[in-house]
Design a protein around this motif. Structure first.
Motif, PDB file in Angstrom:
ATOM      1  N   GLU A  42       0.819  -1.212   0.000  1.00  0.00           N
ATOM      2  CA  GLU A  42       0.000   0.000   0.000  1.00  0.00           C
ATOM      3  C   GLU A  42       0.856   1.266   0.000  1.00  0.00           C
ATOM      4  OE1 GLU A  42      -2.658  -0.114   3.325  1.00  0.00           O
ATOM      5  OE2 GLU A  42      -3.526  -2.036   2.720  1.00  0.00           O
ATOM      6  N   THR A  43       2.041   1.203   0.616  1.00  0.00           N
ATOM      7  CA  THR A  43       2.877   2.386   0.812  1.00  0.00           C
ATOM      8  C   THR A  43       3.782   2.680  -0.369  1.00  0.00           C
ATOM      9  OG1 THR A  43       2.894   1.972   3.191  1.00  0.00           O
ATOM     10  CG2 THR A  43       4.604   3.435   2.342  1.00  0.00           C
ATOM     11  N   ILE A  44       4.312   1.658  -0.982  1.00  0.00           N
ATOM     12  CA  ILE A  44       5.334   1.881  -2.017  1.00  0.00           C
ATOM     13  C   ILE A  44       4.728   2.567  -3.241  1.00  0.00           C
ATOM     14  CG2 ILE A  44       5.155  -0.346  -3.202  1.00  0.00           C
ATOM     15  CD1 ILE A  44       8.350  -0.214  -3.078  1.00  0.00           C
ATOM     16  N   ASP A  45       5.511   3.484  -3.782  1.00  0.00           N
ATOM     17  CA  ASP A  45       5.121   4.168  -5.006  1.00  0.00           C
ATOM     18  C   ASP A  45       6.387   4.677  -5.691  1.00  0.00           C
ATOM     19  OD1 ASP A  45       5.884   6.517  -3.644  1.00  0.00           O
ATOM     20  OD2 ASP A  45       3.818   6.997  -3.096  1.00  0.00           O
ATOM     21  N   ASP A  46       6.219   5.505  -6.683  1.00  0.00           N
ATOM     22  CA  ASP A  46       7.369   5.978  -7.471  1.00  0.00           C
ATOM     23  C   ASP A  46       8.314   6.894  -6.706  1.00  0.00           C
ATOM     24  OD1 ASP A  46       6.809   4.574  -9.823  1.00  0.00           O
ATOM     25  OD2 ASP A  46       5.374   6.091 -10.472  1.00  0.00           O
ATOM     26  N   ARG A  47       7.895   7.383  -5.532  1.00  0.00           N
ATOM     27  CA  ARG A  47       8.781   8.241  -4.736  1.00  0.00           C
ATOM     28  C   ARG A  47       9.901   7.454  -4.078  1.00  0.00           C
ATOM     29  NH1 ARG A  47       6.564   9.690  -0.244  1.00  0.00           N
ATOM     30  NH2 ARG A  47       5.008   8.078  -0.415  1.00  0.00           N
ATOM     31  N   VAL A  48       9.710   6.161  -3.889  1.00  0.00           N
ATOM     32  CA  VAL A  48      10.672   5.334  -3.165  1.00  0.00           C
ATOM     33  C   VAL A  48      11.869   5.018  -4.064  1.00  0.00           C
ATOM     34  CG1 VAL A  48      11.041   3.120  -2.002  1.00  0.00           C
ATOM     35  CG2 VAL A  48       8.884   4.358  -1.676  1.00  0.00           C
ATOM     36  N   ASP A  49      13.055   5.334  -3.562  1.00  0.00           N
ATOM     37  CA  ASP A  49      14.288   5.048  -4.294  1.00  0.00           C
ATOM     38  C   ASP A  49      14.878   3.708  -3.889  1.00  0.00           C
ATOM     39  OD1 ASP A  49      14.664   7.662  -5.741  1.00  0.00           O
ATOM     40  OD2 ASP A  49      14.563   8.380  -3.672  1.00  0.00           O
ATOM     41  N   VAL A  50      14.787   3.394  -2.587  1.00  0.00           N
ATOM     42  CA  VAL A  50      15.348   2.150  -2.054  1.00  0.00           C
ATOM     43  C   VAL A  50      14.336   1.551  -1.076  1.00  0.00           C
ATOM     44  CG1 VAL A  50      17.189   1.138  -0.630  1.00  0.00           C
ATOM     45  CG2 VAL A  50      17.740   2.955  -2.270  1.00  0.00           C
ATOM     46  N   ALA A  51      14.166   0.233  -1.173  1.00  0.00           N
ATOM     47  CA  ALA A  51      13.308  -0.474  -0.218  1.00  0.00           C
ATOM     48  C   ALA A  51      14.135  -1.552   0.472  1.00  0.00           C
ATOM     49  CB  ALA A  51      12.110  -1.104  -0.926  1.00  0.00           C
ATOM     50  N   LEU A  52      14.104  -1.543   1.807  1.00  0.00           N
ATOM     51  CA  LEU A  52      14.711  -2.603   2.615  1.00  0.00           C
ATOM     52  C   LEU A  52      13.566  -3.498   3.049  1.00  0.00           C
ATOM     53  CD1 LEU A  52      17.075  -0.552   4.966  1.00  0.00           C
ATOM     54  CD2 LEU A  52      17.655  -1.678   2.816  1.00  0.00           C
ATOM     55  N   ILE A  53      13.565  -4.755   2.628  1.00  0.00           N
ATOM     56  CA  ILE A  53      12.406  -5.623   2.836  1.00  0.00           C
ATOM     57  C   ILE A  53      12.818  -6.901   3.557  1.00  0.00           C
ATOM     58  CG2 ILE A  53      10.548  -6.899   1.700  1.00  0.00           C
ATOM     59  CD1 ILE A  53      10.808  -4.896  -0.651  1.00  0.00           C
ATOM     60  N   ASP A  54      12.146  -7.158   4.681  1.00  0.00           N
ATOM     61  CA  ASP A  54      12.330  -8.418   5.403  1.00  0.00           C
ATOM     62  C   ASP A  54      11.727  -9.532   4.551  1.00  0.00           C
ATOM     63  OD1 ASP A  54      12.868 -10.281   7.427  1.00  0.00           O
ATOM     64  OD2 ASP A  54      10.955  -9.897   8.419  1.00  0.00           O
ATOM     65  N   ARG A  55      12.338 -10.692   4.578  1.00  0.00           N
ATOM     66  CA  ARG A  55      11.857 -11.785   3.738  1.00  0.00           C
ATOM     67  C   ARG A  55      10.732 -12.585   4.393  1.00  0.00           C
ATOM     68  NH1 ARG A  55      15.421 -16.416   0.629  1.00  0.00           N
ATOM     69  NH2 ARG A  55      13.709 -17.042  -0.728  1.00  0.00           N
TER      70      ARG A  55
END
Length: 189
Positions: A42-55
């Motif tokens: 829901e949060t991610i969009d084109d403004r995000v440059d880097v995402a740190l994601i737990d697996r």
């Protein structure tokens, strides 16, 4: 990077851990947090440059979040930050970095810095190829005299050369930094 400050999205179902990573990064980046896979989507969009994601997250795993990010066409760089040791299944995943927990502040800041640099490099590379295409099209159709007389062509050529130098410098920095990171990883093993 809308205002020049890169945006980092930290995704982890352990809110204290997500908040810790965010605190480590918020002095240099615009940081957003999502406390699970559904919130990340829901949060991610084109403004995000880097995402740190737990697996490993309930309801929607990090693998699923990465798949969604790529299917939606978001151009952000993705680092998996997880306690799961990598296996051959990661080959098909669409991430840029894989970091195994536990991690220290230096690990997170180094990975994010590297991914931001790659994002900037990609943007410059796209602009460079656009300028190169325009330049080549004009060179194929215009005489040398017409090109030399054109102020716009002179500006295009100057920008092309500036970007070429910037890209070479960035590539040299990335190569050195990536080599240093890999050497540290190998030394730790």
């Amino acid at each position: 990077m809308t205002d020049g400050t890169p945006t980092v999205l930290v995704v982890d179902d352990e809110s204290q851990l997500a908040d810790l990573y965010a605190a480590w990064l918020d002095d240099k980046y615009d940081v957003e947090t999502a406390y699970g896979g559904p919130e990340a989507v829901e949060t991610i969009d084109d403004r995000v440059d880097v995402a740190l994601i737990d697996r490993l997250m309930p309801r929607l795993s990090g693998d699923d979040v990465v798949r969604c990010v790529r299917e939606e066409g978001y151009g952000c760089r993705v680092a998996i930050v997880t306690a799961v040791e990598p296996d051959f299944g990661i080959i098909e995943m669409g991430f840029d970095e894989y970091v195994v927990k536990p991690v220290e502040r230096r690990d997170i800041t180094t990975v994010v810095g590297s991914l931001v640099t790659r994002t900037e490099y990609d943007e410059k590379l796209q602009e460079f190829f656009s300028l190169a295409s325009k330049r080549a099209a004009l060179q194929a159709e215009k005489s040398r005299h017409e090109l030399e007389a054109s102020v716009a062509y002179g500006e295009l050529t100057a920008e092309f050369e500036r970007l070429r130098r910037d890209l070479k410098r960035t590539a040299d920095e990335m190569t050195g930094r990536d080599l240093e990171i890999e050497m540290q990883r190998v030394s730790a093993d």
